[in-house]
Design an enzyme around this catalytic site. Structure first.
Site, PDB file in Angstrom:
ATOM      1  N   GLU A  31     -70.759 -49.969 -83.525  1.00 36.06           N
ATOM      2  CA  GLU A  31     -70.269 -49.808 -82.155  1.00 36.06           C
ATOM      3  C   GLU A  31     -70.632 -51.050 -81.355  1.00 36.06           C
ATOM      4  O   GLU A  31     -71.793 -51.430 -81.286  1.00 36.06           O
ATOM      5  CB  GLU A  31     -70.912 -48.574 -81.507  1.00 36.06           C
ATOM      6  CG  GLU A  31     -70.363 -48.325 -80.122  1.00 36.06           C
ATOM      7  CD  GLU A  31     -71.023 -47.162 -79.401  1.00 36.06           C
ATOM      8  OE1 GLU A  31     -72.254 -47.066 -79.428  1.00 36.06           O
ATOM      9  OE2 GLU A  31     -70.289 -46.361 -78.792  1.00 36.06           O
TER      10      GLU A  31
ATOM     11  N   CYS B 299     -67.520 -44.736 -74.674  1.00 33.73           N
ATOM     12  CA  CYS B 299     -68.005 -44.222 -75.964  1.00 33.73           C
ATOM     13  C   CYS B 299     -66.885 -43.795 -76.901  1.00 33.73           C
ATOM     14  O   CYS B 299     -66.978 -43.946 -78.107  1.00 33.73           O
ATOM     15  CB  CYS B 299     -68.925 -43.046 -75.716  1.00 33.73           C
ATOM     16  SG  CYS B 299     -68.152 -41.827 -74.653  1.00 33.73           S
TER      17      CYS B 299
ATOM     18  N   GLU C 206     -81.527 -46.887 -66.503  1.00 34.09           N
ATOM     19  CA  GLU C 206     -82.232 -47.871 -65.669  1.00 34.09           C
ATOM     20  C   GLU C 206     -81.312 -49.030 -65.271  1.00 34.09           C
ATOM     21  O   GLU C 206     -81.587 -49.755 -64.324  1.00 34.09           O
ATOM     22  CB  GLU C 206     -83.477 -48.401 -66.388  1.00 34.09           C
ATOM     23  CG  GLU C 206     -83.235 -49.055 -67.752  1.00 34.09           C
ATOM     24  CD  GLU C 206     -83.222 -48.061 -68.915  1.00 34.09           C
ATOM     25  OE1 GLU C 206     -82.830 -46.885 -68.705  1.00 34.09           O
ATOM     26  OE2 GLU C 206     -83.601 -48.468 -70.031  1.00 34.09           O
TER      27      GLU C 206
ATOM     28  N   GLU D 234     -74.339 -36.426 -76.444  1.00 27.09           N
ATOM     29  CA  GLU D 234     -73.068 -37.159 -76.346  1.00 27.09           C
ATOM     30  C   GLU D 234     -73.368 -38.603 -76.701  1.00 27.09           C
ATOM     31  O   GLU D 234     -73.928 -39.341 -75.894  1.00 27.09           O
ATOM     32  CB  GLU D 234     -72.518 -37.068 -74.916  1.00 27.09           C
ATOM     33  CG  GLU D 234     -72.075 -35.689 -74.499  1.00 27.09           C
ATOM     34  CD  GLU D 234     -70.872 -35.184 -75.274  1.00 27.09           C
ATOM     35  OE1 GLU D 234     -70.243 -35.961 -76.015  1.00 27.09           O
ATOM     36  OE2 GLU D 234     -70.561 -33.991 -75.141  1.00 27.09           O
TER      37      GLU D 234
ATOM     38  N   GLU E 292     -69.199 -31.167 -73.806  1.00 25.65           N
ATOM     39  CA  GLU E 292     -69.212 -31.171 -72.348  1.00 25.65           C
ATOM     40  C   GLU E 292     -67.823 -30.748 -71.885  1.00 25.65           C
ATOM     41  O   GLU E 292     -66.864 -30.720 -72.653  1.00 25.65           O
ATOM     42  CB  GLU E 292     -69.559 -32.574 -71.824  1.00 25.65           C
ATOM     43  CG  GLU E 292     -70.971 -32.955 -72.208  1.00 25.65           C
ATOM     44  CD  GLU E 292     -71.582 -34.070 -71.379  1.00 25.65           C
ATOM     45  OE1 GLU E 292     -71.051 -35.184 -71.423  1.00 25.65           O
ATOM     46  OE2 GLU E 292     -72.605 -33.810 -70.713  1.00 25.65           O
TER      47      GLU E 292
ATOM     48  N   PRO F 179     -79.039 -44.180 -81.926  1.00 25.71           N
ATOM     49  CA  PRO F 179     -80.496 -44.291 -82.165  1.00 25.71           C
ATOM     50  C   PRO F 179     -81.329 -43.529 -81.128  1.00 25.71           C
ATOM     51  O   PRO F 179     -82.290 -42.841 -81.479  1.00 25.71           O
ATOM     52  CB  PRO F 179     -80.755 -45.800 -82.081  1.00 25.71           C
ATOM     53  CG  PRO F 179     -79.436 -46.436 -82.380  1.00 25.71           C
ATOM     54  CD  PRO F 179     -78.382 -45.502 -81.871  1.00 25.71           C
TER      55      PRO F 179
ATOM     56  N   SER G  36     -76.830 -43.784 -76.896  1.00 25.47           N
ATOM     57  CA  SER G  36     -76.491 -44.317 -78.217  1.00 25.47           C
ATOM     58  C   SER G  36     -77.021 -43.397 -79.322  1.00 25.47           C
ATOM     59  O   SER G  36     -77.890 -42.556 -79.074  1.00 25.47           O
ATOM     60  CB  SER G  36     -77.090 -45.707 -78.364  1.00 25.47           C
ATOM     61  OG  SER G  36     -78.491 -45.604 -78.248  1.00 25.47           O
TER      62      SER G  36
ATOM     63  N   GLY H 249     -78.755 -40.094 -68.577  1.00 23.31           N
ATOM     64  CA  GLY H 249     -77.448 -40.740 -68.561  1.00 23.31           C
ATOM     65  C   GLY H 249     -77.401 -42.127 -69.167  1.00 23.31           C
ATOM     66  O   GLY H 249     -78.418 -42.822 -69.250  1.00 23.31           O
TER      67      GLY H 249
ATOM     68  N   GLY I 263     -72.750 -36.720 -82.234  1.00 24.06           N
ATOM     69  CA  GLY I 263     -73.381 -35.773 -81.324  1.00 24.06           C
ATOM     70  C   GLY I 263     -73.246 -34.319 -81.682  1.00 24.06           C
ATOM     71  O   GLY I 263     -72.616 -33.959 -82.685  1.00 24.06           O
TER      72      GLY I 263
ATOM     73  N   ASN J 231     -72.467 -46.451 -68.329  1.00 24.84           N
ATOM     74  CA  ASN J 231     -71.052 -46.786 -68.136  1.00 24.84           C
ATOM     75  C   ASN J 231     -70.356 -45.913 -67.082  1.00 24.84           C
ATOM     76  O   ASN J 231     -69.436 -46.369 -66.431  1.00 24.84           O
ATOM     77  CB  ASN J 231     -70.299 -46.759 -69.470  1.00 24.84           C
ATOM     78  CG  ASN J 231     -70.451 -45.457 -70.201  1.00 24.84           C
ATOM     79  OD1 ASN J 231     -71.300 -44.628 -69.855  1.00 24.84           O
ATOM     80  ND2 ASN J 231     -69.640 -45.249 -71.212  1.00 24.84           N
TER      81      ASN J 231
HETATM   82  P1  NAD Z   1     -79.127 -45.807 -74.535  1.00 23.65           P
HETATM   83  O1  NAD Z   1     -79.165 -44.928 -75.716  1.00 23.65           O
HETATM   84  O2  NAD Z   1     -79.791 -47.124 -74.607  1.00 23.65           O
HETATM   85  O3  NAD Z   1     -79.766 -45.078 -73.276  1.00 23.65           O
HETATM   86  C1  NAD Z   1     -79.287 -43.830 -72.815  1.00 23.65           C
HETATM   87  C2  NAD Z   1     -80.319 -43.197 -71.907  1.00 23.65           C
HETATM   88  O4  NAD Z   1     -81.429 -42.749 -72.691  1.00 23.65           O
HETATM   89  C3  NAD Z   1     -80.905 -44.128 -70.840  1.00 23.65           C
HETATM   90  O5  NAD Z   1     -81.021 -43.403 -69.638  1.00 23.65           O
HETATM   91  C4  NAD Z   1     -82.261 -44.475 -71.402  1.00 23.65           C
HETATM   92  O6  NAD Z   1     -83.221 -44.804 -70.417  1.00 23.65           O
HETATM   93  C5  NAD Z   1     -82.640 -43.189 -72.100  1.00 23.65           C
HETATM   94  N1  NAD Z   1     -83.634 -43.314 -73.175  1.00 23.65           N
HETATM   95  C6  NAD Z   1     -83.863 -44.364 -73.979  1.00 23.65           C
HETATM   96  N2  NAD Z   1     -84.849 -44.068 -74.862  1.00 23.65           N
HETATM   97  C7  NAD Z   1     -85.243 -42.804 -74.614  1.00 23.65           C
HETATM   98  C8  NAD Z   1     -86.201 -41.927 -75.183  1.00 23.65           C
HETATM   99  N3  NAD Z   1     -86.972 -42.312 -76.208  1.00 23.65           N
HETATM  100  N4  NAD Z   1     -86.334 -40.688 -74.683  1.00 23.65           N
HETATM  101  C9  NAD Z   1     -85.542 -40.276 -73.664  1.00 23.65           C
HETATM  102  N5  NAD Z   1     -84.626 -41.060 -73.073  1.00 23.65           N
HETATM  103  C10 NAD Z   1     -84.460 -42.305 -73.535  1.00 23.65           C
HETATM  104  O7  NAD Z   1     -77.579 -45.939 -74.162  1.00 23.65           O
HETATM  105  P2  NAD Z   1     -76.899 -46.905 -73.111  1.00 23.65           P
HETATM  106  O8  NAD Z   1     -77.029 -48.297 -73.643  1.00 23.65           O
HETATM  107  O9  NAD Z   1     -77.358 -46.590 -71.744  1.00 23.65           O
HETATM  108  O10 NAD Z   1     -75.374 -46.446 -73.213  1.00 23.65           O
HETATM  109  C11 NAD Z   1     -74.519 -46.874 -74.205  1.00 23.65           C
HETATM  110  C12 NAD Z   1     -74.421 -45.847 -75.312  1.00 23.65           C
HETATM  111  O11 NAD Z   1     -74.095 -44.565 -74.791  1.00 23.65           O
HETATM  112  C13 NAD Z   1     -73.320 -46.167 -76.298  1.00 23.65           C
HETATM  113  O12 NAD Z   1     -73.759 -45.926 -77.612  1.00 23.65           O
HETATM  114  C14 NAD Z   1     -72.230 -45.185 -75.933  1.00 23.65           C
HETATM  115  O13 NAD Z   1     -71.344 -44.902 -76.958  1.00 23.65           O
HETATM  116  C15 NAD Z   1     -73.001 -44.006 -75.497  1.00 23.65           C
HETATM  117  N6  NAD Z   1     -72.194 -43.176 -74.619  1.00 23.65           N
HETATM  118  C16 NAD Z   1     -71.750 -41.945 -75.061  1.00 23.65           C
HETATM  119  C17 NAD Z   1     -70.960 -41.162 -74.265  1.00 23.65           C
HETATM  120  C18 NAD Z   1     -70.460 -39.817 -74.728  1.00 23.65           C
HETATM  121  O14 NAD Z   1     -70.120 -38.998 -73.891  1.00 23.65           O
HETATM  122  N7  NAD Z   1     -70.383 -39.527 -76.002  1.00 23.65           N
HETATM  123  C19 NAD Z   1     -70.615 -41.596 -72.987  1.00 23.65           C
HETATM  124  C20 NAD Z   1     -71.074 -42.830 -72.558  1.00 23.65           C
HETATM  125  C21 NAD Z   1     -71.873 -43.602 -73.384  1.00 23.65           C
END
Ligand code: NAD
Length: 485
Positions: A382, A285, A180, A251, A459, A232, A230, A151, A455, A154
């Site tokens: 973004e 997002c 985290e 997502e 969902e 990346p 995100s 997850g 993505g 947000n």
């Molecule tokens: P993030 O990408 O930094 O982290 C997302 C999750 O991935 C965290 O739980 C993190 O611990 C985990 N993670 C990080 N590196 C990983 C790896 N190498 N392998 C497996 N898991 C890993 O995102 P964030 O900062 O928590 O959230 C913000 C981002 O999420 C924004 O880009 C936002 O647009 C996106 N988002 C998308 C949706 C959607 O439904 N499309 C909804 C909410 C947020």
């Protein structure tokens, strides 16, 4: 004294809370004050293994239950979530900093909707009969097995349910790793599912950073990975899942266009732009952060937008009168402030906001830039904060091309009173979740997800079932087998 937000333990595995203080401590910071309100510990390799092996084992019996039996448990969990909505919303506000005014209506309630909806569908998941003359084929809709959910920070309750509910309805088990930054709410989802009668091990929650996520994604016992995060991170997780040929739902982020034609109702368009940029302090997002306004109504739109944005109430998020909360963390606040500086440097015109609010916590004023051009950093990347970019346009053809000129494709919106134009424009926009004369509605009945870098998979809705199940086809011969020799 222990803060009420401190969970019983860091993880929830095999139907119970589990602690292991050997993992890296993860402080939980309340964004409205900067105060540490709880501590959890990242999962050690032993915890990761325990969660996966328990979920793998529990899934077999779960998949053998009837869909109606599984659905009944999910629907009971939905009822419990609604009964506890206030308490869960207070916790969500501590976890994220989002105002209680929002969390009371958008988080546990949205999670409950998903549990209810997929609980209701569970008994209807069937295959089909395909007549082949005397012979026939039948198909069976089977579970994938063990699913991992990861997850973002947000919407911690909503994400845990949007992934868990369809996964469980289809007969899968799940190991969920929250962000985290917001580790608290998913534990409550696990607790409630088990209170509703889910067998031990069906839905487990473990904490950790990207490293723990990585360990889950690469484990050979895992059949599917559903990530909200995100772009990346999505690219890394998708690549890691591909090595094991695992199913994925991604997502990811967006930089979505919201197009306002000069025949639109101005107040509705301003309302859409506010909902699509400032809800959850812009940490959504699907936000429509590139607001294209047709030149004829530009100044009128900006004046009304500035006036209404001035009505935002920044304050204690636990006070229901507050309508605008802080950024989730100091880090996210600094990222967003960096973008605001970039906007000023690159020559955008600041209409309102533009700085950190003069109060405790990680608040940024709701910020609007006008005269933004397509090449500016604030129009391309973004930001994930309360920063709206208003861009001008002349013609329909021009705005469609500019709206699509991005790597992202999560959402798009159009405000106009010309209905043929509304559908014509939406039909040409490269986005998965679109809105006409509205913005950011996300009911469980509607598919949600992106195209391009935003993505893969969907969902919610019946579409989600396809991403948490697979089809087995069986050819049945009624007569003799013909063979060449
Ligand atoms: P993030 O990408 O930094 O982290 C997302 C999750 O991935 C965290 O739980 C993190 O611990 C985990 N993670 C990080 N590196 C990983 C790896 N190498 N392998 C497996 N898991 C890993 O995102 P964030 O900062 O928590 O959230 C913000 C981002 O999420 C924004 O880009 C936002 O647009 C996106 N988002 C998308 C949706 C959607 O439904 N499309 C909804 C909410 C947020």
């Amino acid at each position: 004294m222990t803060h009420p937000a401190q969970p019983t333990a860091s993880h929830f595995i095999n139907g119970e809370y589990v602690e292991d203080t050997n993992g890296t401590p993860i402080p939980v910071i309340y964004a409205a004050t900067g105060e540490q309100i709880a501590t959890v510990y990242a999962a050690t390799p032993e915890i990761v293994d325990r969660a996966l092996s328990t979920a793998k084992e529990a899934q077999k019996a779960w998949a053998k239950m009837t869909g109606t039996e599984r659905g009944r448990i999910l629907r009971r969990a939905a009822d419990i979530m609604r009964e506890r909505n206030h308490e869960l919303s207070v916790l969500e506000t501590y976890d994220t900093g989002k105002p209680l005014q929002e969390t009371l209506i958008a988080d546990a309630t949205s999670g409950a909707d998903a549990l209810e909806y997929f609980g209701g569908l569970a008994g209807s998941l069937t295959g089909e009969h395909i007549p082949m003359g005397e012979d026939w084929v039948y198909t069976v809709r089977e579970a994938l097995g063990l699913c991992v959910g990861i997850g973002a920070w947000n919407y911690p309750t909503q994400i845990a349910c949007w992934k868990g509910a369809p996964a469980l309805a289809c007969g899968n088990s799940m190991v969920f790793k929250p962000s985290e930054t917001t580790p608290l709410c998913a534990l409550k989802v696990a607790e409630i599912l088990h209170e509703a009668g889910a067998p031990a091990g069906i839905y487990n929650v473990i904490q950790g950073m990207g490293e723990v996520g990585g360990a889950l994604v690469t484990d050979p016992r895992v059949d599917k990975v559903s990530l909200t995060g995100s772009v990346p991170t999505g690219k890394k997780v998708y690549a890691a899942a591909a090595k094991g040929m695992k199913h994925v739902t991604m997502e990811l982020g967006g930089k979505s266009p919201l197009i306002i034609f000069d025949d639109a109702d101005i107040d509705n368009a301003v309302g859409g732009a506010i909902n699509g940029n400032f809800y959850s302090s812009g940490q959504v997002c699907s936000n429509g952060t590139r607001v294209f306004v047709q030149k004829g109504i530009k100044e009128k739109f900006l004046a009304r937008l500035a006036e209404r944005t001035g009505n935002a109430i920044l304050g204690d998020p636990q006070d229901e009168a507050t309508s605008f909360g802080p950024m989730v963390s100091e880090n996210q606040m600094n990222i967003v402030l960096g973008y605001i500086e970039k906007g000023k440097e690159e020559g955008a015109r600041l209409i309102c906001g533009g700085k950190r609010a003069d109060m405790d916590g990680y608040f940024i004023e709701p910020t609007v830039f006008a005269d933004v051009t397509d090449d500016m950093t604030i129009a391309r990347e973004e930001i994930f904060g309360p920063v709206m970019s208003v861009l001008d346009f002349d013609t329909e053809e021009e705005v469609i091309a500019r709206a699509n000129d991005t790597e992202f494709g999560l959402s798009a919106g159009v405000f106009t009173n010309d209905f043929s134009r509304a559908h014509r424009v939406i039909g040409q926009l490269e986005a998965g979740s679109c809105f006409i004369n509205s913005y950011n509605d996300a009911p469980v009945e509607a598919p949600f997800g992106g195209v391009k870098a935003s993505g893969v998979g969907r969902e919610n809705s019946k579409e989600a079932i396809k991403h948490f199940s697979q089809v087995k086809s069986v050819y049945v011969r009624m007569g003799d087998v013909e063979a060449a020799f």
